[in-house]
Design an enzyme around this catalytic site. Structure first.
Site, PDB file in Angstrom:
ATOM      1  N   GLN A 100     -34.787  -6.730  39.631  1.00  0.00           N
ATOM      2  CA  GLN A 100     -35.780  -5.752  40.086  1.00  0.00           C
ATOM      3  C   GLN A 100     -36.910  -6.472  40.800  1.00  0.00           C
ATOM      4  O   GLN A 100     -37.799  -5.848  41.347  1.00  0.00           O
ATOM      5  CB  GLN A 100     -36.360  -4.995  38.890  1.00  0.00           C
ATOM      6  CG  GLN A 100     -35.337  -4.207  38.124  1.00  0.00           C
ATOM      7  CD  GLN A 100     -35.925  -3.697  36.817  1.00  0.00           C
ATOM      8  OE1 GLN A 100     -36.573  -2.676  36.762  1.00  0.00           O
ATOM      9  NE2 GLN A 100     -35.698  -4.442  35.757  1.00  0.00           N
ATOM     10  N   HIS A 118     -34.832  -3.740  44.357  1.00  0.00           N
ATOM     11  CA  HIS A 118     -36.076  -3.181  44.897  1.00  0.00           C
ATOM     12  C   HIS A 118     -36.546  -3.867  46.173  1.00  0.00           C
ATOM     13  O   HIS A 118     -37.705  -3.729  46.555  1.00  0.00           O
ATOM     14  CB  HIS A 118     -37.181  -3.236  43.825  1.00  0.00           C
ATOM     15  CG  HIS A 118     -36.861  -2.362  42.643  1.00  0.00           C
ATOM     16  ND1 HIS A 118     -37.444  -2.513  41.406  1.00  0.00           N
ATOM     17  CD2 HIS A 118     -35.998  -1.325  42.520  1.00  0.00           C
ATOM     18  CE1 HIS A 118     -36.954  -1.603  40.573  1.00  0.00           C
ATOM     19  NE2 HIS A 118     -36.079  -0.876  41.229  1.00  0.00           N
ATOM     20  N   CYS A 149     -42.073  -3.350  68.974  1.00  0.00           N
ATOM     21  CA  CYS A 149     -42.099  -2.030  69.624  1.00  0.00           C
ATOM     22  C   CYS A 149     -43.437  -1.330  69.401  1.00  0.00           C
ATOM     23  O   CYS A 149     -43.628  -0.187  69.808  1.00  0.00           O
ATOM     24  CB  CYS A 149     -40.952  -1.158  69.116  1.00  0.00           C
ATOM     25  SG  CYS A 149     -41.229  -0.496  67.464  1.00  0.00           S
ATOM     26  N   GLY A 186     -36.627  -9.846  30.587  1.00  0.00           N
ATOM     27  CA  GLY A 186     -37.988  -9.629  31.088  1.00  0.00           C
ATOM     28  C   GLY A 186     -38.193  -8.347  31.865  1.00  0.00           C
ATOM     29  O   GLY A 186     -38.894  -8.346  32.866  1.00  0.00           O
ATOM     30  N   THR A 187     -37.578  -7.273  31.391  1.00  0.00           N
ATOM     31  CA  THR A 187     -37.849  -5.984  32.031  1.00  0.00           C
ATOM     32  C   THR A 187     -38.291  -4.976  30.977  1.00  0.00           C
ATOM     33  O   THR A 187     -37.753  -4.958  29.863  1.00  0.00           O
ATOM     34  CB  THR A 187     -36.643  -5.441  32.831  1.00  0.00           C
ATOM     35  OG1 THR A 187     -36.934  -4.097  33.248  1.00  0.00           O
ATOM     36  CG2 THR A 187     -35.346  -5.456  32.055  1.00  0.00           C
ATOM     37  N   SER A 188     -39.281  -4.150  31.358  1.00  0.00           N
ATOM     38  CA  SER A 188     -39.771  -3.136  30.425  1.00  0.00           C
ATOM     39  C   SER A 188     -38.757  -2.007  30.286  1.00  0.00           C
ATOM     40  O   SER A 188     -38.923  -1.133  29.436  1.00  0.00           O
ATOM     41  CB  SER A 188     -41.123  -2.598  30.903  1.00  0.00           C
ATOM     42  OG  SER A 188     -41.010  -2.123  32.219  1.00  0.00           O
ATOM     43  N   ALA A 230     -38.677 -15.955  28.534  1.00  0.00           N
ATOM     44  CA  ALA A 230     -37.419 -16.180  29.247  1.00  0.00           C
ATOM     45  C   ALA A 230     -37.200 -17.664  29.544  1.00  0.00           C
ATOM     46  O   ALA A 230     -36.088 -18.180  29.391  1.00  0.00           O
ATOM     47  CB  ALA A 230     -37.426 -15.377  30.551  1.00  0.00           C
TER      48      ALA A 230
HETATM   49  P1  NAD Z   1     -42.731  -4.725  34.037  1.00  0.00           P
HETATM   50  O1  NAD Z   1     -43.999  -5.364  34.490  1.00  0.00           O
HETATM   51  O2  NAD Z   1     -42.703  -3.261  33.810  1.00  0.00           O
HETATM   52  O3  NAD Z   1     -42.284  -5.385  32.648  1.00  0.00           O
HETATM   53  C1  NAD Z   1     -42.250  -6.752  32.432  1.00  0.00           C
HETATM   54  C2  NAD Z   1     -41.512  -7.004  31.131  1.00  0.00           C
HETATM   55  O4  NAD Z   1     -41.385  -8.396  30.957  1.00  0.00           O
HETATM   56  C3  NAD Z   1     -42.215  -6.448  29.889  1.00  0.00           C
HETATM   57  O5  NAD Z   1     -41.273  -5.792  29.060  1.00  0.00           O
HETATM   58  C4  NAD Z   1     -42.750  -7.715  29.203  1.00  0.00           C
HETATM   59  O6  NAD Z   1     -42.770  -7.580  27.779  1.00  0.00           O
HETATM   60  C5  NAD Z   1     -41.744  -8.741  29.638  1.00  0.00           C
HETATM   61  N1  NAD Z   1     -42.238 -10.115  29.699  1.00  0.00           N
HETATM   62  C6  NAD Z   1     -43.454 -10.559  30.120  1.00  0.00           C
HETATM   63  N2  NAD Z   1     -43.501 -11.895  30.109  1.00  0.00           N
HETATM   64  C7  NAD Z   1     -42.277 -12.317  29.701  1.00  0.00           C
HETATM   65  C8  NAD Z   1     -41.693 -13.597  29.507  1.00  0.00           C
HETATM   66  N3  NAD Z   1     -42.387 -14.715  29.741  1.00  0.00           N
HETATM   67  N4  NAD Z   1     -40.399 -13.665  29.093  1.00  0.00           N
HETATM   68  C9  NAD Z   1     -39.687 -12.527  28.852  1.00  0.00           C
HETATM   69  N5  NAD Z   1     -40.188 -11.293  29.009  1.00  0.00           N
HETATM   70  C10 NAD Z   1     -41.464 -11.186  29.431  1.00  0.00           C
HETATM   71  O7  NAD Z   1     -41.610  -5.187  35.041  1.00  0.00           O
HETATM   72  P2  NAD Z   1     -40.195  -4.564  35.429  1.00  0.00           P
HETATM   73  O8  NAD Z   1     -39.492  -4.065  34.215  1.00  0.00           O
HETATM   74  O9  NAD Z   1     -39.552  -5.572  36.291  1.00  0.00           O
HETATM   75  O10 NAD Z   1     -40.491  -3.264  36.307  1.00  0.00           O
HETATM   76  C11 NAD Z   1     -41.578  -3.110  37.136  1.00  0.00           C
HETATM   77  C12 NAD Z   1     -41.338  -3.043  38.614  1.00  0.00           C
HETATM   78  O11 NAD Z   1     -42.254  -3.952  39.121  1.00  0.00           O
HETATM   79  C13 NAD Z   1     -40.037  -3.484  39.161  1.00  0.00           C
HETATM   80  O12 NAD Z   1     -39.607  -2.458  39.945  1.00  0.00           O
HETATM   81  C14 NAD Z   1     -40.328  -4.690  40.078  1.00  0.00           C
HETATM   82  O13 NAD Z   1     -39.794  -4.447  41.363  1.00  0.00           O
HETATM   83  C15 NAD Z   1     -41.791  -4.721  40.203  1.00  0.00           C
HETATM   84  N6  NAD Z   1     -42.437  -6.046  40.044  1.00  0.00           N
HETATM   85  C16 NAD Z   1     -41.850  -7.173  40.515  1.00  0.00           C
HETATM   86  C17 NAD Z   1     -42.472  -8.401  40.338  1.00  0.00           C
HETATM   87  C18 NAD Z   1     -41.792  -9.637  40.855  1.00  0.00           C
HETATM   88  O14 NAD Z   1     -41.094  -9.576  41.863  1.00  0.00           O
HETATM   89  N7  NAD Z   1     -41.926 -10.771  40.164  1.00  0.00           N
HETATM   90  C19 NAD Z   1     -43.695  -8.495  39.676  1.00  0.00           C
HETATM   91  C20 NAD Z   1     -44.283  -7.311  39.220  1.00  0.00           C
HETATM   92  C21 NAD Z   1     -43.634  -6.088  39.388  1.00  0.00           C
END
Ligand code: NAD
Length: 243
Positions: A100, A118, A149, A186-188, A230
């Protein structure tokens, strides 16, 4: 319930593995997560800026936010989680990174088979012609940037309320359906449709493992939830990889 030791045996024996990654995997590289303590920019939440409505109303503001995010991400390096994942492509017959994240850090680590659900913060798209171009200019010389353009360029990012780019979700579902194990890192697990991929994996009786510092809506349904960062947990699952 699966134990970590039993998971490691299954990871060694499997031929086809997929990972679904979110902002948390890049947190230790220094990329702020949206919902973490550094998630705000000026007084705005990401949900207020990463929308087609926000871009239509004020493209300069939205591009200033992206210019700020690009300037944060540009000097950052992949961490031990991205680097371990990049090595897995050589070990497995099939290995897919479904992410993501838009930061490009999986590619920087060396992963090749990446499905970017995304989009990518280093790509821009002409809002009239639709063509997609790489753009690594930091800071941007012109905000908002324009196409040759003269039409506006937009970030090649899927915003809240927009459908995913063609075939990306279908390809991600196919990867999950064929994989024996899905690691969700590492995704919510609340942004759809990405959040449905682990559910689909469970429906297909796949082993689903969550790696996160916190509980998520997925925690109760996964085969194993490993609490931790992670960049520490992923190398600990693959310490046995040939160097
Ligand atoms: P989110 O911010 O909603 O959630 C982040 C998750 O990661 C949380 O559950 C948190 O507990 C966990 N987390 C934080 N630090 C961690 C670590 N060190 N190790 C393991 N887990 C850890 O992010 P999401 O679920 O990816 O969704 C949000 C949207 O935000 C996505 O669509 C994404 O495209 C976008 N996004 C992307 C980036 C990026 O490209 N790095 C950064 C911020 C948001």
């Amino acid at each position: 319930m699966l134990t970590k030791e039993a998971l490691i045996i299954k990871l060694k024996e499997s031929k086809d593995v997929a990972v679904l990654t979110g902002a948390g995997i890049s947190a230790e590289s220094g990329v702020p997560t949206f919902r973490g303590k550094d998630g705000l920019w000026r007084q705005y939440r990401a949900e207020e800026l990463a929308t087609p409505q926000a871009f239509a109303a004020n493209p300069k503001l939205v591009w200033e936010w992206y210019d700020w995010r690009r300037s944060i991400i540009h000097p950052l390096s992949p961490n031990a989680a991205h680097l371990t994942i990049a090595k897995l492509e050589k070990y497995y017959d099939k290995f897919t990174v479904i992410t993501q994240n838009v930061d490009g850090l999986h590619a920087k680590a060396g992963s090749k088979n990446i499905i970017e659900l995304h989009g990518n913060i280093w790509k821009v798209q002409c809002i009239v012609e639709g063509n997609v171009m790489e753009n690594y200019e930091v800071p941007l010389k012109e905000i908002p940037p324009k196409c040759k353009c003269n039409a506006l360029l937009r970030p090649y990012i899927v915003w809240f309320g927009e459908p995913l780019h063609p075939y990306t979700f279908e390809n991600a579902v196919a990867a999950v359906e064929s994989a024996q194990i899905l690691l969700v890192i590492g995704t919510s697990a609340i942004v759809q449709p990405a959040a449905s991929l682990p559910i689909i994996a469970k429906e297909y009786n796949k082993i689903v493992v969550e790696i996160n510092i916190d509980d998520t809506p997925l925690t109760p349904i996964v085969d194993l939830s490993i609490k931790g960062k992670a960049a520490e947990v992923i190398p600990s699952l693959f310490f046995w990889l040939p160097t």
